[in-house]
Write a protein that holds these residues in place. Structure first.
Motif, PDB file in Angstrom:
ATOM      1  N   LEU A 111       9.872  10.278 -15.462  1.00 34.72           N
ATOM      2  CA  LEU A 111       8.485  10.729 -15.686  1.00 34.72           C
ATOM      3  C   LEU A 111       8.088  10.502 -17.142  1.00 34.72           C
ATOM      4  O   LEU A 111       6.980  10.037 -17.435  1.00 34.72           O
ATOM      5  N   GLU A 112       9.024  10.832 -18.032  1.00 34.85           N
ATOM      6  CA  GLU A 112       8.727  10.668 -19.463  1.00 34.85           C
ATOM      7  C   GLU A 112       8.555   9.200 -19.833  1.00 34.85           C
ATOM      8  O   GLU A 112       7.693   8.829 -20.610  1.00 34.85           O
ATOM      9  N   LYS A 113       9.388   8.369 -19.230  1.00 29.99           N
ATOM     10  CA  LYS A 113       9.363   6.951 -19.591  1.00 29.99           C
ATOM     11  C   LYS A 113       8.148   6.232 -18.996  1.00 29.99           C
ATOM     12  O   LYS A 113       7.513   5.424 -19.668  1.00 29.99           O
ATOM     13  N   HIS A 114       7.808   6.564 -17.761  1.00 27.80           N
ATOM     14  CA  HIS A 114       6.799   5.739 -17.081  1.00 27.80           C
ATOM     15  C   HIS A 114       5.454   6.423 -16.846  1.00 27.80           C
ATOM     16  O   HIS A 114       4.444   5.735 -16.708  1.00 27.80           O
ATOM     17  N   CYS A 115       5.447   7.742 -16.762  1.00 25.28           N
ATOM     18  CA  CYS A 115       4.176   8.408 -16.424  1.00 25.28           C
ATOM     19  C   CYS A 115       3.519   9.051 -17.635  1.00 25.28           C
ATOM     20  O   CYS A 115       2.310   9.285 -17.634  1.00 25.28           O
ATOM     21  N   ARG A 116       4.328   9.359 -18.660  1.00 28.60           N
ATOM     22  CA  ARG A 116       3.734  10.017 -19.827  1.00 28.60           C
ATOM     23  C   ARG A 116       2.936   9.012 -20.644  1.00 28.60           C
ATOM     24  O   ARG A 116       3.423   7.934 -20.973  1.00 28.60           O
ATOM     25  N   VAL A 117       1.709   9.389 -20.947  1.00 27.54           N
ATOM     26  CA  VAL A 117       0.862   8.566 -21.820  1.00 27.54           C
ATOM     27  C   VAL A 117       0.245   9.507 -22.845  1.00 27.54           C
ATOM     28  O   VAL A 117       0.383  10.722 -22.730  1.00 27.54           O
ATOM     29  N   ASP A 118      -0.416   8.931 -23.825  1.00 30.00           N
ATOM     30  CA  ASP A 118      -1.046   9.756 -24.871  1.00 30.00           C
ATOM     31  C   ASP A 118      -1.902  10.872 -24.312  1.00 30.00           C
ATOM     32  O   ASP A 118      -1.895  11.988 -24.819  1.00 30.00           O
ATOM     33  N   GLY A 119      -2.646  10.540 -23.261  1.00 26.09           N
ATOM     34  CA  GLY A 119      -3.636  11.481 -22.721  1.00 26.09           C
ATOM     35  C   GLY A 119      -3.122  12.351 -21.596  1.00 26.09           C
ATOM     36  O   GLY A 119      -3.928  12.916 -20.852  1.00 26.09           O
ATOM     37  N   GLY A 120      -1.813  12.461 -21.407  1.00 23.12           N
ATOM     38  CA  GLY A 120      -1.277  13.325 -20.344  1.00 23.12           C
ATOM     39  C   GLY A 120      -0.234  12.605 -19.511  1.00 23.12           C
ATOM     40  O   GLY A 120       0.616  11.879 -20.041  1.00 23.12           O
ATOM     41  N   SER A 130       0.817  -1.225   0.000  1.00 23.72           N
ATOM     42  CA  SER A 130       0.000   0.000   0.000  1.00 23.72           C
ATOM     43  C   SER A 130       0.851   1.276   0.000  1.00 23.72           C
ATOM     44  O   SER A 130       0.311   2.379  -0.065  1.00 23.72           O
ATOM     45  N   GLU A 131       2.180   1.135   0.070  1.00 23.28           N
ATOM     46  CA  GLU A 131       3.024   2.338   0.099  1.00 23.28           C
ATOM     47  C   GLU A 131       3.926   2.436  -1.133  1.00 23.28           C
ATOM     48  O   GLU A 131       4.862   3.216  -1.174  1.00 23.28           O
ATOM     49  N   LYS A 132       3.632   1.615  -2.154  1.00 24.22           N
ATOM     50  CA  LYS A 132       4.550   1.574  -3.304  1.00 24.22           C
ATOM     51  C   LYS A 132       4.145   2.483  -4.459  1.00 24.22           C
ATOM     52  O   LYS A 132       4.743   2.447  -5.514  1.00 24.22           O
ATOM     53  N   TYR A 133       3.126   3.246  -4.291  1.00 26.95           N
ATOM     54  CA  TYR A 133       2.639   4.059  -5.425  1.00 26.95           C
ATOM     55  C   TYR A 133       3.347   5.416  -5.509  1.00 26.95           C
ATOM     56  O   TYR A 133       3.918   5.906  -4.527  1.00 26.95           O
ATOM     57  N   TYR A 134       3.265   6.015  -6.715  1.00 24.85           N
ATOM     58  CA  TYR A 134       3.796   7.367  -6.927  1.00 24.85           C
ATOM     59  C   TYR A 134       2.728   8.162  -7.673  1.00 24.85           C
ATOM     60  O   TYR A 134       2.302   7.776  -8.760  1.00 24.85           O
ATOM     61  N   ILE A 135       2.291   9.276  -7.100  1.00 23.86           N
ATOM     62  CA  ILE A 135       1.179  10.012  -7.717  1.00 23.86           C
ATOM     63  C   ILE A 135       1.626  11.381  -8.256  1.00 23.86           C
ATOM     64  O   ILE A 135       0.902  12.363  -8.125  1.00 23.86           O
ATOM     65  N   LEU A 136       2.799  11.414  -8.873  1.00 21.44           N
ATOM     66  CA  LEU A 136       3.312  12.640  -9.519  1.00 21.44           C
ATOM     67  C   LEU A 136       3.626  13.741  -8.505  1.00 21.44           C
ATOM     68  O   LEU A 136       3.592  14.923  -8.814  1.00 21.44           O
ATOM     69  N   ARG A 137       3.938  13.310  -7.288  1.00 19.46           N
ATOM     70  CA  ARG A 137       4.186  14.277  -6.214  1.00 19.46           C
ATOM     71  C   ARG A 137       5.458  15.092  -6.452  1.00 19.46           C
ATOM     72  O   ARG A 137       6.413  14.599  -7.055  1.00 19.46           O
ATOM     73  N   PRO A 138       5.510  16.316  -5.874  1.00 16.58           N
ATOM     74  CA  PRO A 138       6.641  17.222  -6.126  1.00 16.58           C
ATOM     75  C   PRO A 138       7.757  17.250  -5.072  1.00 16.58           C
ATOM     76  O   PRO A 138       8.809  17.840  -5.312  1.00 16.58           O
ATOM     77  N   GLU A 139       7.543  16.680  -3.871  1.00 17.47           N
ATOM     78  CA  GLU A 139       8.406  17.055  -2.733  1.00 17.47           C
ATOM     79  C   GLU A 139       9.894  16.810  -2.967  1.00 17.47           C
ATOM     80  O   GLU A 139      10.729  17.578  -2.473  1.00 17.47           O
ATOM     81  N   LEU A 157       7.810  -2.274  -9.931  1.00 21.59           N
ATOM     82  CA  LEU A 157       7.568  -3.173 -11.058  1.00 21.59           C
ATOM     83  C   LEU A 157       8.241  -2.631 -12.314  1.00 21.59           C
ATOM     84  O   LEU A 157       8.463  -1.433 -12.431  1.00 21.59           O
ATOM     85  N   LYS A 158       8.504  -3.568 -13.277  1.00 27.06           N
ATOM     86  CA  LYS A 158       9.094  -3.090 -14.540  1.00 27.06           C
ATOM     87  C   LYS A 158       8.003  -2.563 -15.463  1.00 27.06           C
ATOM     88  O   LYS A 158       8.239  -1.709 -16.305  1.00 27.06           O
ATOM     89  N   GLN A 159       6.813  -3.109 -15.291  1.00 30.13           N
ATOM     90  CA  GLN A 159       5.699  -2.734 -16.162  1.00 30.13           C
ATOM     91  C   GLN A 159       4.766  -1.759 -15.425  1.00 30.13           C
ATOM     92  O   GLN A 159       4.406  -2.022 -14.266  1.00 30.13           O
ATOM     93  N   GLU A 160       4.386  -0.686 -16.089  1.00 33.29           N
ATOM     94  CA  GLU A 160       3.549   0.329 -15.432  1.00 33.29           C
ATOM     95  C   GLU A 160       2.112  -0.151 -15.184  1.00 33.29           C
ATOM     96  O   GLU A 160       1.519  -0.781 -16.058  1.00 33.29           O
ATOM     97  N   THR A 161       1.621   0.137 -14.005  1.00 29.80           N
ATOM     98  CA  THR A 161       0.168   0.047 -13.781  1.00 29.80           C
ATOM     99  C   THR A 161      -0.246   1.453 -13.357  1.00 29.80           C
ATOM    100  O   THR A 161       0.245   1.991 -12.366  1.00 29.80           O
ATOM    101  N   TYR A 162      -1.125   2.030 -14.165  1.00 32.47           N
ATOM    102  CA  TYR A 162      -1.451   3.446 -13.988  1.00 32.47           C
ATOM    103  C   TYR A 162      -2.608   3.659 -13.009  1.00 32.47           C
ATOM    104  O   TYR A 162      -3.532   2.860 -12.976  1.00 32.47           O
ATOM    105  N   ASP A 163      -2.524   4.768 -12.276  1.00 33.14           N
ATOM    106  CA  ASP A 163      -3.675   5.097 -11.416  1.00 33.14           C
ATOM    107  C   ASP A 163      -4.694   5.967 -12.143  1.00 33.14           C
ATOM    108  O   ASP A 163      -5.764   6.260 -11.629  1.00 33.14           O
ATOM    109  N   ASP A 164      -4.325   6.417 -13.340  1.00 36.74           N
ATOM    110  CA  ASP A 164      -5.241   7.169 -14.204  1.00 36.74           C
ATOM    111  C   ASP A 164      -5.673   8.520 -13.621  1.00 36.74           C
ATOM    112  O   ASP A 164      -6.824   8.924 -13.785  1.00 36.74           O
ATOM    113  N   VAL A 165      -4.765   9.187 -12.938  1.00 33.68           N
ATOM    114  CA  VAL A 165      -5.066  10.563 -12.480  1.00 33.68           C
ATOM    115  C   VAL A 165      -3.874  11.466 -12.784  1.00 33.68           C
ATOM    116  O   VAL A 165      -2.740  11.132 -12.459  1.00 33.68           O
ATOM    117  N   GLN A 166      -4.167  12.588 -13.418  1.00 33.40           N
ATOM    118  CA  GLN A 166      -3.149  13.640 -13.560  1.00 33.40           C
ATOM    119  C   GLN A 166      -3.484  14.686 -12.497  1.00 33.40           C
ATOM    120  O   GLN A 166      -4.392  15.501 -12.668  1.00 33.40           O
TER     121      GLN A 166
END
Ligand code: DMJ
Length: 667
Positions: free
Chosen positions: A589-598, A552-561, A607-616
């Protein structure tokens, strides 16, 4: 209140109305009229008619009286005069839900049209007012007489202040000479490589913005995978979080077209009232609550910042309007505000999960900068008074080991659970102590004292070094340490460094080093993942260092700190490793968080493969991209001695002694 709906019925009864029947005869009794005026048959008939009319009137009055005194008279009345009000209400709701505000629906709706809708609206409003009055009465009953007295005085004072403000001022705000901002637009960096990197970050902002505009324009945030709007309950019925949060980033990146369209949207649509536009009705929650903290840091902060960059009055007006809407949150016995507020009713409450009904330190402690500026821009001291009131409460309390617990009960004014954290629930309270001092042109010595005392207690009780040599800030639970550090806690590296320059000489170097050590630890938390982006929390126990061990602590939500700390460390030391680390984050960020829609957050950075949370997240545009852009800009863009970043990276100028803020402009 129901009288409003009945008056038309009383005004037009047959025979000229009850008023003339009773009052017009000279005010005497019925018997008096009957006896004294008997003279002839004609006169008798006349008197008899008159008496009959009076008896008839009395009968009608009795009928009305009976209706009023029967139980649940409102239901009866609605049945008699307004047909089935619940049916009408449902129809009205339904029409609005379908966006059919102007079109009648079957049956009565079609034949009675406008009148019926008005009656339904009236009833809905009456019912709502009634319920609110009941709720307020219940709350008032629970209070002590002194508290009620205090509330009344406060409200009187508020009304007076508003009246004063509205007198003779266009838009209710005093005239202000706007001084153009210092360093709001920087030069192109001279180093061509840095120039390219900076341009890349601007391109990232464009990608995030364009997709938001395309798929979620006017809504709060974007879902970049499903390519639609994302609505978070934090903002209640307020919309446009990404637009307001992005304003100052667009401005400093010189994205003029985008800034213009953002401003136009704000002028037309930014709305802090619950009343919904029909086409959005189904997306809005009736009587929804906002998070006072989130709305303050993102909306008030974003609008203030846009005002200070441009001098455009619309931003000042909207910021003050919203600030006023937040004031009822302070209606608590202690003056410590509620976490949640219903903007329409002004009723507040706390998060249901918060220890013993407490307010949260990082929330009520993160209003200070914005509220001081609201007073500055509106001429109304009430905002500053509220936040200084919070400080007074904090100063009156004993602190366990000199630490500030995360929970404080607004009713008792006492601490809740003794949980201390420089990450979530505590973080920006410490940040705002330091920045309150800096923003006051270093005149707010109380804030300075509180900040350095708090940091000393944190160092003694929370800061530890791992066996591998990584400095971290643990969490404190009633005297026991949890050896965990959150992504949020990583902001503290930048805070220590920013405070260092102003610390006493023996502390300066120490605080810079502390900042550098935290920056390294947070860098390691990124570097030890597969995606080179840091987890939400990482631990220093069970044989690991700077690694998340719980799923439950392994996620990254585009945070700035983390990049925020790199930015301060770069500005204050010019050590090139901070730009290197920041660039690694850009590549990840470009490799793992950038998708067509943002840009999307990730569910597991190991993980090596991205699982997206679908929130910008809106803070990706407000903070993460802004700090990255500054890292690859020269120091003359937003010089730190002139600008304070609020906790959402919105820009607030230092308020110079004697009100001469920004006077050194254009030197
Ligand atoms: C932002 O909204 C602010 O930085 C806040 O202080 C903490 N959380 C987010 C970003 O992570």
């Amino acid at each position: 209140m129901p009288m409003g709906g009945l008056l038309p019925m009383f005004n037009s009864p047959p025979g000229g109305g009850l008023g003339s029947g009773l009052g017009g005869g000279g005010g005497g009794s019925i018997g008096g009229l009957g006896i004294r005026k008997v003279a002839g048959p004609g006169a008798f008939r006349l008197t008899e008619k008159f008496v009959l009319l009076l008896v008839f009137s009395a009968f009608i009055t009795l009928c009305f009286g009976a209706i009023f005194f029967l139980p649940d008279s409102s239901k009866l009345l609605s049945g008699v005069f307004f047909h089935s009000n619940s049916a009408l209400q449902t129809a009205s709701d339904h029409k609005q839900g379908l966006g059919l505000g102007g079109i009648g629906v079957g049956g009565k709706g079609e034949t009675e049209g406008e009148g019926e809708r008005a009656a339904a609206d009236n009833l809905a409003k009456i019912r709502e007012d009634h319920e609110r009055a009941l709720r307020e009465a219940k709350e008032t009953l629970q209070k002590l007489p002194e508290e009620i007295q205090k509330d009344i005085l406060q409200e009187k004072e508020q009304v007076l202040q508003n009246e004063l403000l509205n007198k003779g001022n266009a838009g209710g705000l005093p005239h202000l000479d706007f001084r153009p901002p210092i360093g709001a637009i920087g030069r192109e960096p001279t180093d061509p490589e840095i120039r390219l990197k900076r341009a890349k970050i601007k391109e990232m902002m464009k990608h995030a913005w364009d997709n938001y505009k395309h798929y979620a324009w006017g809504l709060n945030e974007l879902k970049p995978i499903s390519k639609k709007g994302h609505s978070s309950s934090l903002f209640g019925n307020i919309q446009g979080a990404t637009i307001v949060d992005a304003l100052d980033t667009l401005y400093i990146m010189e994205m003029k077209e985008e800034f213009k369209e953002a401003k136009e949207w704000i002028e037309k649509y930014l709305d802090f009232n619950v009343v919904s536009r029909p086409y959005l009705y189904h997306k809005r929650r009736l009587n929804a609550e906002i998070s006072v903290f989130e709305v303050n840091i993102r909306f008030v902060g974003g609008l203030l910042s846009a005002y200070y960059l441009t001098g455009e009055e619309i931003f000042r007006r909207k910021a003050v309007e919203l600030g006023e809407k937040l004031l009822p949150a302070f209606h608590t016995p202690s003056g410590i505000p509620w976490a949640l507020l219903n903007l329409k009713s002004g009723i507040g409450r706390n998060w249901p999960w918060a220890s013993g009904g407490s307010s949260i330190l990082a929330e009520f402690g993160t209003l200070h900068l914005e509220f001081v500026h609201l007073s500055h821009l509106s001429g109304n001291p009430v905002f500053a008074e509220k936040v200084f009131g919070i400080r007074n409460v904090l100063n009156s309390l004993d602190k366990p080991q000199g630490l500030y617990p995360n929970y404080l009960n607004p009713s008792s004014g006492q601490w809740g659970q003794h949980h201390v954290s420089v990450g979530g629930l505590g973080d920006s309270f410490y940040e705002y102590l330091l920045k309150a001092w800096l923003m006051s042109d270093k005149t707010d010595l109380e804030a300075k004292k509180m900040y350095f005392a708090a940091v000393q207690a944190i160092e003694t009780h929370l800061i530890r070094k791992s066996s591998g040599g990584l400095t971290y800030i643990a969490e404190w639970k009633g005297g026991l340490l949890e050896h965990k550090m959150g992504h949020l806690t990583c902001f503290a590296g930048g805070m220590f460094a920013l405070g260092a320059a102003c610390a006493s000489p023996e502390l300066t170097q120490h605080h810079i080093e502390l900042g550098a050590e935290i920056a390294r630890t947070c860098y390691e938390s990124y570097n030890r993942t597969a995606m080179k982006l840091g987890p939400e929390a990482f631990r220093f126990d069970g044989g690991v260092e700077a690694i998340a061990t719980r799923q439950s602590e392994k996620y990254y939500i585009l945070r700035p700190e983390v990049v925020e700390t790199y930015m301060y460390m770069w500005r204050l030391t010019h050590d090139p490793k901070y730009r290197k680390w920041a660039w690694e984050a850009v590549e990840a960020l470009e490799k793992h968080c950038r998708v067509d829609g943002g840009y999307s957050g990730l569910r597991d950075v190991y993980l090596k493969q991205e699982t997206y949370d679908d929130v910008q997240q809106s803070f990706f545009l407000a903070e993460t991209l802004k700090y990255l852009y500054l890292l690859f800009s020269d120091d003359d863009l937003l010089p730190l001695e002139h600008w304070i970043f609020n906790t959402e990276a919105h820009l607030l100028p230092v308020l110079r002694k004697g009100g001469q803020e920004l006077e050194e402009n254009h030197k």
